[in-house]
Design a protein around this motif. Structure first.
Motif, PDB file in Angstrom:
ATOM      1  N   MET A 174      -5.113  23.873 -11.339  1.00  0.00           N
ATOM      2  CA  MET A 174      -5.725  23.130 -10.243  1.00  0.00           C
ATOM      3  C   MET A 174      -7.240  23.267 -10.316  1.00  0.00           C
ATOM      4  N   SER A 175      -7.919  22.363  -9.660  1.00  0.00           N
ATOM      5  CA  SER A 175      -9.374  22.411  -9.621  1.00  0.00           C
ATOM      6  C   SER A 175      -9.819  23.535  -8.685  1.00  0.00           C
ATOM      7  N   SER A 176     -10.750  24.339  -9.165  1.00  0.00           N
ATOM      8  CA  SER A 176     -11.300  25.392  -8.315  1.00  0.00           C
ATOM      9  C   SER A 176     -12.759  25.631  -8.717  1.00  0.00           C
ATOM     10  N   PRO A 177     -13.663  25.570  -7.783  1.00  0.00           N
ATOM     11  CA  PRO A 177     -13.427  25.355  -6.352  1.00  0.00           C
ATOM     12  C   PRO A 177     -13.065  23.898  -6.059  1.00  0.00           C
ATOM     13  N   SER A 178     -12.327  23.714  -4.987  1.00  0.00           N
ATOM     14  CA  SER A 178     -11.930  22.384  -4.541  1.00  0.00           C
ATOM     15  C   SER A 178     -11.369  22.502  -3.132  1.00  0.00           C
ATOM     16  N   GLU A 179     -11.199  21.358  -2.470  1.00  0.00           N
ATOM     17  CA  GLU A 179     -10.600  21.364  -1.147  1.00  0.00           C
ATOM     18  C   GLU A 179      -9.165  21.868  -1.216  1.00  0.00           C
ATOM     19  N   HIS A 180      -8.436  21.458  -2.246  1.00  0.00           N
ATOM     20  CA  HIS A 180      -7.058  21.910  -2.421  1.00  0.00           C
ATOM     21  C   HIS A 180      -7.004  23.423  -2.565  1.00  0.00           C
ATOM     22  N   PHE A 181      -7.910  23.980  -3.368  1.00  0.00           N
ATOM     23  CA  PHE A 181      -7.950  25.427  -3.590  1.00  0.00           C
ATOM     24  C   PHE A 181      -8.220  26.156  -2.275  1.00  0.00           C
ATOM     25  N   ASP A 182      -9.172  25.653  -1.503  1.00  0.00           N
ATOM     26  CA  ASP A 182      -9.492  26.270  -0.206  1.00  0.00           C
ATOM     27  C   ASP A 182      -8.300  26.200   0.747  1.00  0.00           C
ATOM     28  N   VAL A 183      -7.613  25.058   0.771  1.00  0.00           N
ATOM     29  CA  VAL A 183      -6.470  24.891   1.664  1.00  0.00           C
ATOM     30  C   VAL A 183      -5.354  25.854   1.285  1.00  0.00           C
ATOM     31  N   LEU A 184      -5.091  26.024  -0.025  1.00  0.00           N
ATOM     32  CA  LEU A 184      -4.044  26.954  -0.453  1.00  0.00           C
ATOM     33  C   LEU A 184      -4.377  28.375   0.002  1.00  0.00           C
ATOM     34  N   ARG A 185      -5.583  28.809  -0.234  1.00  0.00           N
ATOM     35  CA  ARG A 185      -5.957  30.169   0.152  1.00  0.00           C
ATOM     36  C   ARG A 185      -5.915  30.351   1.672  1.00  0.00           C
ATOM     37  N   ARG A 186      -6.370  29.340   2.387  1.00  0.00           N
ATOM     38  CA  ARG A 186      -6.346  29.419   3.856  1.00  0.00           C
ATOM     39  C   ARG A 186      -4.910  29.515   4.368  1.00  0.00           C
ATOM     40  N   THR A 187      -4.003  28.788   3.720  1.00  0.00           N
ATOM     41  CA  THR A 187      -2.595  28.808   4.130  1.00  0.00           C
ATOM     42  C   THR A 187      -1.976  30.171   3.862  1.00  0.00           C
TER      43      THR A 187
END
Length: 515
Positions: free
Chosen positions: A179-192
């Protein structure tokens, strides 16, 4: 919304004086004579319960109105008594005034000394749990099998000495790398993942990673402010020695957590400690008439008692968002909701998705013609109190009252975000019969109609079809739902818990590329 003078008698339901459609309360036969408007007509075709018929002649291009809201326009002339559905209703977007704050009404809060209570588990930091699990999180799909094996070792027999522990549950997921990191998806996964790690319903947490993934365990803990300690442990498979060694180390770590996790006692706490995620799945033509408005009535009660109601599923308010923005406490809150809808319009552009009008086959069969009609019912779950705040997916909810959390409409993804945001209870309405659980949080299932409730009695907790049957008002059903919530939050098992559902419904929002 539903008119206070809605007529729930006879074979056809009239929901608002301004509507030009009626709803079939029961199966109607070809040639059956029914009263529509000022005339009695012979039905030209059979009508399925929950579906619409024209109350009078609707000319091509005229708006179709249900619950005093526009759900589309007639794609051709429609005669009185004719079936009104996707074959003769077209979805046409139209300008809607957000009217920020125009419908805000003060909440009649119940004095603290008189508020309802439930029997909760109070953590050392004052947060209140409704269940008491130990959770295992995978930082990446590559450690998913390991965490499942660790959890499986803790059978009911092995947990018998710890009667206050509801179970050991593995939260496997399919991302974390590629996955792309950093990215919005990466932030959302970690936040979850962090939202679950700090959830009050988890007395202890074990985080397991592989070692070479993008979502490194150390980085996850550090960026999310998670501190390793007696109730939070981590393992990295490549460091520990591989699959078998990690399973053994994981089992040992949880064994050490169990005595403290078991050392809890439920006690009476105010209902203000409840944060309830609101979800609907397998919706039908009755959803916006029975279960959803009844749940909204229950949430109005919860807010009066100081609690928090979390509406989500952003695609499923599309078309009726003005019903929420008009209740926003400030223009900024209302605009944030509009901004999330604008994001969804960009996100789904060019795709044949729900936001763009197409609802599921089950929704269609249940009587919902398009997303505007589905949204009309979906929004009713949020009741009528002011909209206090709008949150992004899995963002910690720090306001009480009625709030909105951005999410897809897909049930497990939406509920995963709500739980990560802090929901300690889920209410789930269904007209077609969704089978759903949500460890580590109890899910209460509300059926929209009596036939579904009876057919799926092992899965459904509450029959909101009694409203359609004329045996309960929406307000009476709301009271029943609220009382059932208090019992279930106190430890009474819901139907989904009795069936063991909830092990596979942890589904963080996958919103990015896979590479």
């Amino acid at each position: 919304m539903l008119h206070t003078n809605a007529n729930f008698t006879g074979p056809l339901l009239s929901l608002s004086e301004t509507d030009n459609v009626l709803i079939a309360r029961e199966a109607l036969a070809v040639g059956q004579r029914v009263r529509v408007g000022e005339a009695t007509v012979e039905l030209p075709e059979a009508i399925i319960p929950g579906h619409k018929v024209a109350a009078y002649r609707i000319a091509r291009g005229e708006p179709i109105r249900k619950c005093n809201a526009i759900i589309g326009r007639a794609s051709r002339d429609i005669e009185p008594g004719e079936h009104v559905h996707s074959h003769n209703v077209e979805l046409v977007d139209f300008e809607r005034d957000p009217g920020f704050g125009l419908d805000v009404r003060p909440v009649n809060y119940i004095p603290e000394s008189e508020r309802a209570t439930f029997s909760g588990i109070v953590r050392s930091d004052g947060r209140v749990a409704t269940r008491n699990f130990i959770g295992i999180l995978a930082s990446v799909n590559c450690s998913a099998t390991v965490i499942k094996h660790i959890a499986a070792w803790f059978t009911p027999e092995r947990l018998a000495p710890y009667p206050n522990v509801d179970g050991v549950v593995a939260f496997a997921q399919t991302s974390g790398c590629g996955m792309s990191s950093p990215s919005e998806h990466f932030d959302v996964l970690r936040r979850t993942l962090a939202g679950y790690a700090r959830h009050p319903n988890l007395a202890g947490v074990l985080v397991v990673g592989l070692g070479c993934e993008r979502n490194q365990v150390a980085g996850l803990l550090d960026t999310q402010g998670l501190q390793a300690g007696e109730t939070l442990h981590s393992l990295v498979m490549q460091d520990v020695g591989g699959t078998r060694a990690t399973i053994e180390a994981g089992i040992a770590a949880i064994k050490r957590m169990l005595p403290a996790a078991n050392d809890v006692v439920r006690r009476a706490v105010p209902a203000s400690h409840l944060k309830i995620g609101l979800e609907c799945g397998g919706s039908d033509g009755f959803s916006g008439i029975s279960a959803n408005p009844a749940l909204g009535a229950a949430m109005d009660l919860l807010v009066r008692h100081g609690g928090t109601a979390i509406l989500s599923e952003t695609p499923e308010i599309h078309g009726v968002e003005y019903l929420l923005t008009r209740r926003a406490i400030t223009p900024e809150v209302g605009q944030k909701l509009m901004d999330r809808l604008a994001w969804w319009e960009r996100y789904t552009h060019g795709h044949n998705g729900q936001f763009n009008g197409v609802v599921s086959p089950g929704n269609q069969q249940g009587g919902l013609a398009n997303i505007f009609e589905k949204s009309l019912g979906s929004a009713m779950k949020g009741g009528t109190t002011p909209l206090q705040a709008v949150y992004e997916y899995a963002e910690p909810i720090d306001r009480t009252g009625f709030v909105f959390m951005d999410s897809p409409g897909y049930d497990p993804v939406a509920v995963t975000g709500q739980i990560a945001s802090g929901a300690n209870f889920i209410c789930f309405t269904t007209g077609r019969g969704s089978m759903f659980g949500s460890k580590p949080v109890p899910t209460l299932k509300l059926a929209t109609n009596t036939p579904i409730y009876k057919r799926l009695a092992e899965d459904m907790d509450i029959n909101c079809g009694l409203i359609i049957d004329g045996e309960r008002t929406i307000e009476e059903m709301g009271q029943e739902i609220f009382k059932h919530i208090l019992r279930a939050a106190s430890g009474e098992r819901t139907k989904s818990e009795l069936l063991g559902l909830g092990d596979n419904e942890f589904v963080p929002w996958h919103m990015g590329i896979v590479s």
